[in-house]
Scaffold this active site. Structure first.
Site, PDB file in Angstrom:
ATOM      1  N   LYS A   1       5.100   2.134  -2.963  1.00  0.00           N
ATOM      2  CA  LYS A   1       5.085   3.547  -3.335  1.00  0.00           C
ATOM      3  C   LYS A   1       5.299   3.665  -4.833  1.00  0.00           C
ATOM      4  O   LYS A   1       5.887   2.770  -5.447  1.00  0.00           O
ATOM      5  CB  LYS A   1       6.209   4.317  -2.620  1.00  0.00           C
ATOM      6  CG  LYS A   1       5.916   5.803  -2.471  1.00  0.00           C
ATOM      7  CD  LYS A   1       4.954   6.077  -1.323  1.00  0.00           C
ATOM      8  CE  LYS A   1       4.628   7.537  -1.164  1.00  0.00           C
ATOM      9  NZ  LYS A   1       3.884   7.775   0.083  1.00  0.00           N
TER      10      LYS A   1
ATOM     11  N   LYS B   1       0.860  -1.187   0.000  1.00  0.00           N
ATOM     12  CA  LYS B   1       0.000   0.000   0.000  1.00  0.00           C
ATOM     13  C   LYS B   1       0.890   1.228   0.000  1.00  0.00           C
ATOM     14  O   LYS B   1       1.850   1.307   0.780  1.00  0.00           O
ATOM     15  CB  LYS B   1      -0.843  -0.018   1.294  1.00  0.00           C
ATOM     16  CG  LYS B   1      -1.814   1.119   1.419  1.00  0.00           C
ATOM     17  CD  LYS B   1      -3.173   0.731   0.879  1.00  0.00           C
ATOM     18  CE  LYS B   1      -4.117   1.903   0.748  1.00  0.00           C
ATOM     19  NZ  LYS B   1      -3.857   2.769  -0.423  1.00  0.00           N
TER      20      LYS B   1
ATOM     21  N   ASN C   1      -2.046  20.328   1.969  1.00  0.00           N
ATOM     22  CA  ASN C   1      -3.174  19.529   2.471  1.00  0.00           C
ATOM     23  C   ASN C   1      -3.036  19.267   3.965  1.00  0.00           C
ATOM     24  O   ASN C   1      -3.870  19.675   4.780  1.00  0.00           O
ATOM     25  CB  ASN C   1      -3.237  18.215   1.659  1.00  0.00           C
ATOM     26  CG  ASN C   1      -4.291  17.256   2.182  1.00  0.00           C
ATOM     27  OD1 ASN C   1      -4.254  16.832   3.336  1.00  0.00           O
ATOM     28  ND2 ASN C   1      -5.250  16.917   1.356  1.00  0.00           N
TER      29      ASN C   1
ATOM     30  N   SER D   1      -7.381   5.383   4.324  1.00  0.00           N
ATOM     31  CA  SER D   1      -7.297   4.665   3.042  1.00  0.00           C
ATOM     32  C   SER D   1      -7.688   3.202   3.249  1.00  0.00           C
ATOM     33  O   SER D   1      -8.392   2.602   2.426  1.00  0.00           O
ATOM     34  CB  SER D   1      -5.869   4.707   2.489  1.00  0.00           C
ATOM     35  OG  SER D   1      -5.690   5.820   1.658  1.00  0.00           O
TER      36      SER D   1
ATOM     37  N   THR E   1      -4.874  12.598   7.440  1.00  0.00           N
ATOM     38  CA  THR E   1      -3.478  12.629   7.900  1.00  0.00           C
ATOM     39  C   THR E   1      -3.340  13.603   9.067  1.00  0.00           C
ATOM     40  O   THR E   1      -2.778  13.277  10.118  1.00  0.00           O
ATOM     41  CB  THR E   1      -2.557  13.038   6.733  1.00  0.00           C
ATOM     42  OG1 THR E   1      -2.720  12.070   5.703  1.00  0.00           O
ATOM     43  CG2 THR E   1      -1.110  13.108   7.158  1.00  0.00           C
TER      44      THR E   1
ATOM     45  N   LYS F   1       5.005   1.919   8.548  1.00  0.00           N
ATOM     46  CA  LYS F   1       3.816   2.672   8.965  1.00  0.00           C
ATOM     47  C   LYS F   1       2.601   1.747   9.089  1.00  0.00           C
ATOM     48  O   LYS F   1       1.849   1.811  10.058  1.00  0.00           O
ATOM     49  CB  LYS F   1       3.544   3.770   7.933  1.00  0.00           C
ATOM     50  CG  LYS F   1       2.599   4.843   8.401  1.00  0.00           C
ATOM     51  CD  LYS F   1       2.370   5.866   7.308  1.00  0.00           C
ATOM     52  CE  LYS F   1       3.627   6.664   6.998  1.00  0.00           C
ATOM     53  NZ  LYS F   1       3.372   7.732   6.002  1.00  0.00           N
TER      54      LYS F   1
HETATM   55  P1  NAD Z   1       0.892  19.259  -0.429  1.00  0.00           P
HETATM   56  O1  NAD Z   1       1.548  19.280  -1.766  1.00  0.00           O
HETATM   57  O2  NAD Z   1      -0.567  19.503  -0.331  1.00  0.00           O
HETATM   58  O3  NAD Z   1       1.601  20.319   0.548  1.00  0.00           O
HETATM   59  C1  NAD Z   1       2.972  20.499   0.627  1.00  0.00           C
HETATM   60  C2  NAD Z   1       3.212  21.936   1.054  1.00  0.00           C
HETATM   61  O4  NAD Z   1       4.602  22.107   1.330  1.00  0.00           O
HETATM   62  C3  NAD Z   1       2.847  22.961  -0.013  1.00  0.00           C
HETATM   63  O5  NAD Z   1       2.126  24.015   0.598  1.00  0.00           O
HETATM   64  C4  NAD Z   1       4.201  23.475  -0.487  1.00  0.00           C
HETATM   65  O6  NAD Z   1       4.149  24.833  -0.928  1.00  0.00           O
HETATM   66  C5  NAD Z   1       5.010  23.350   0.788  1.00  0.00           C
HETATM   67  N1  NAD Z   1       6.440  23.381   0.568  1.00  0.00           N
HETATM   68  C6  NAD Z   1       7.171  22.859  -0.430  1.00  0.00           C
HETATM   69  N2  NAD Z   1       8.472  23.187  -0.279  1.00  0.00           N
HETATM   70  C7  NAD Z   1       8.546  23.932   0.860  1.00  0.00           C
HETATM   71  C8  NAD Z   1       9.603  24.590   1.527  1.00  0.00           C
HETATM   72  N3  NAD Z   1      10.840  24.521   1.063  1.00  0.00           N
HETATM   73  N4  NAD Z   1       9.313  25.264   2.667  1.00  0.00           N
HETATM   74  C9  NAD Z   1       8.054  25.312   3.140  1.00  0.00           C
HETATM   75  N5  NAD Z   1       7.023  24.738   2.531  1.00  0.00           N
HETATM   76  C10 NAD Z   1       7.263  24.059   1.395  1.00  0.00           C
HETATM   77  O7  NAD Z   1       1.283  17.849   0.209  1.00  0.00           O
HETATM   78  P2  NAD Z   1       0.628  17.105   1.443  1.00  0.00           P
HETATM   79  O8  NAD Z   1      -0.298  16.080   0.913  1.00  0.00           O
HETATM   80  O9  NAD Z   1       0.158  18.062   2.460  1.00  0.00           O
HETATM   81  O10 NAD Z   1       1.913  16.331   1.981  1.00  0.00           O
HETATM   82  C11 NAD Z   1       2.902  16.978   2.769  1.00  0.00           C
HETATM   83  C12 NAD Z   1       3.768  15.959   3.423  1.00  0.00           C
HETATM   84  O11 NAD Z   1       2.948  15.087   4.167  1.00  0.00           O
HETATM   85  C13 NAD Z   1       4.567  15.059   2.457  1.00  0.00           C
HETATM   86  O12 NAD Z   1       5.784  14.715   3.077  1.00  0.00           O
HETATM   87  C14 NAD Z   1       3.692  13.844   2.330  1.00  0.00           C
HETATM   88  O13 NAD Z   1       4.430  12.698   1.939  1.00  0.00           O
HETATM   89  C15 NAD Z   1       3.181  13.762   3.746  1.00  0.00           C
HETATM   90  N6  NAD Z   1       1.978  12.965   3.866  1.00  0.00           N
HETATM   91  C16 NAD Z   1       0.811  13.369   3.304  1.00  0.00           C
HETATM   92  C17 NAD Z   1      -0.305  12.569   3.424  1.00  0.00           C
HETATM   93  C18 NAD Z   1      -1.646  12.983   2.875  1.00  0.00           C
HETATM   94  O14 NAD Z   1      -2.610  12.236   3.077  1.00  0.00           O
HETATM   95  N7  NAD Z   1      -1.772  14.129   2.235  1.00  0.00           N
HETATM   96  C19 NAD Z   1      -0.235  11.358   4.124  1.00  0.00           C
HETATM   97  C20 NAD Z   1       0.976  10.984   4.715  1.00  0.00           C
HETATM   98  C21 NAD Z   1       2.085  11.812   4.577  1.00  0.00           C
END
Ligand code: NAD
Length: 421
Positions: A105, A69, A219, A350, A189, A93
């Site tokens: 992944k 997954k 997000n 999920s 998340t 995880k």
């Molecule tokens: P997203 O793309 O919605 O948000 C990422 C944010 O980080 C954006 O606002 C972007 O502008 C910002 N960003 C990028 N570079 C940056 C920097 N140098 N300084 C500050 N901000 C910066 O992605 P997301 O879904 O929110 O995921 C964010 C993290 O959470 C990732 O590591 C992802 O793997 C992890 N994650 C997300 C989920 C999920 O369900 N969305 C689940 C598990 C883990």
């Protein structure tokens, strides 16, 4: 940094956890390598009639505890090593949360912002055409990740259904509700991290009126800010890829959310309600109680970990703290709630989506929230107990907790089964 250093750093956690458990070295040998990583070149038609190709991967790291997954990331800097590292984290995880899954992944090396919507759809469908034989509802189940979303998952589920000739909603999660998506997936998340912090607050020395800084206002970052603000905590600083803003008395979240909804940066709110611009790199050093990295990997490193003033770090991003920074934070008694626990709410909902798809029976939102809260609290407390009993960090405890489950499953398969299932 060498190309495979991200995976090497991840494997340090495995070795460290193994030192606290009496497990067979065969188990470690199995978990040190991805079971299979497939690389393809996707060729799509661009709107101007030209053809363009993109590298893409799908990794099934380990399927001992169930089908693999893990999300699909669209990012220009994605590499095979990154995909394998993220799949390794997914393996742990899912074991941390006791979900019946292994870790996987996928990624496409692309900047999706440079594609039109039609090109993005063609690329998403091409990914499924390339990997249709690898994924499957009982084999490998993708989901959204950085720069992919419910719309893309919908196209992918549709492409898979066309290829196999039947509707198979459980092949992919994070779908639009109309195609069998689960209620509560959007904020899962952040909500999981929120339930964790709320339950452990007393133990972590967090009071009722916390100051919070959020790195990455996407997000995960936007939802955690809203959930914490609703409980009366103050969001004092947030950042995105363009910059950061700070307001000592608390930021105006509604204004920040409105700016992001218009496709603007958080910097667009500078001058409003006491918002001041801040250097992005300075965000981690802001005076706060809780720091939430919710952007990308390796953003807290040797160079800035010493500036952290927060007592607790909630890792909503995957791998935001390097191994060196982790050691520095541990020495300074900063508690890091590790990614494989802190952001596992996403994969947990999920999993709920997959269960609902398989049953053809859908749960109300309150049931999703309650089931998520129960699992986050149960596993958070179990890991906190391991940390206390063994005198280790929450991160090491989470790996120990997951590794003991993985070892049990690997041994239960029988040694002749290694790499042959
Ligand atoms: P997203 O793309 O919605 O948000 C990422 C944010 O980080 C954006 O606002 C972007 O502008 C910002 N960003 C990028 N570079 C940056 C920097 N140098 N300084 C500050 N901000 C910066 O992605 P997301 O879904 O929110 O995921 C964010 C993290 O959470 C990732 O590591 C992802 O793997 C992890 N994650 C997300 C989920 C999920 O369900 N969305 C689940 C598990 C883990």
């Amino acid at each position: 940094m060498s190309e495979n250093s991200l995976l090497d750093h991840a494997l340090v956690r495995l070795d460290e956890a193994a030192r606290h458990l009496n497990i067979d070295s065969d188990v470690i040998e199995k978990l040190k390598y991805a079971r299979e990583t497939t690389k393809v070149r996707l060729m799509i038609r661009m709107d101007d009639g030209s053809r363009k190709s993109f590298l893409a991967w799908r990794c099934r790291y380990d399927d001992t505890r169930g089908p693999t997954k893990g999300g699909i990331r669209f990012h220009p800097a994605s590499t095979a090593e990154e995909v394998e590292t993220l799949a390794f984290w997914m393996t742990f995880k899912c074991a941390v949360m006791n979900l019946p899954y292994g870790g996987g992944k996928g990624a496409v090396q692309v900047d999706p912002r440079k594609l039109s919507k039609a090109e993005l759809e063609r690329l998403s469908r091409a990914y499924i055409q390339a990997f249709a034989r690898i994924i499957g509802p009982d084999r490998d189940i993708p989901a959204p990740d950085v720069y992919t979303n419910a719309m893309i998952m919908g196209w992918m589920a549709d492409e898979y259904a066309q290829i196999v000739g039947e509707t198979v909603p459980a092949v992919i999660t994070g779908k639009p509700i109309a195609l069998g998506g689960s209620l509560g997936r959007g904020d899962a998340t952040a909500r999981g991290g929120y339930y964790l912090v709320r339950d452990l607050a007393d133990e972590l020395g967090l009071g009722g009126n916390m100051r919070v800084a959020v790195q990455g206002f996407g997000n995960a970052g936007q939802y955690i800010a809203q959930l914490l603000a609703a409980d009366g905590h103050r969001i004092v600083a947030v950042s995105d890829s363009s910059g950061a803003v700070i307001a000592e008395d608390g930021l105006d979240l509604a204004a920040l959310l409105a700016a992001k909804a218009r496709g603007k940066s958080v910097l667009d709110t500078v001058g409003h309600a006491g918002h001041q611009a801040l250097d992005s790199d300075a965000l981690v050093g802001v005076d706060c109680d809780l720091l939430v990295p919710a952007a990308l990997e390796n953003m807290i490193h040797e160079g800035n970990a010493g500036s952290i003033k927060a007592g607790v770090v909630l890792e909503l991003a995957n791998g935001p703290v390097t191994a060196e920074a982790d050691a520095l934070l541990e020495a300074r008694k900063v508690v890091v709630l590790p990614d494989i626990l802190a952001n596992a709410g996403g994969v947990t909902v999920s999993y709920f989506e997959w269960v609902q798809n398989k049953q053809g029976f859908y749960w109300p939102l309150e049931e999703i929230h309650e089931r998520l809260r129960t699992i986050m609290v149960r596993e958070g407390r179990a890991i906190s107990n391991v940390a206390r009993a063994k005198g280790v960090s929450m991160r090491t405890a989470a790996y120990v907790h997951a590794l003991s489950r993985l070892a049990e499953a690997i041994e239960a398969h029988g040694t002749q089964s290694f790499f042959t299932t």
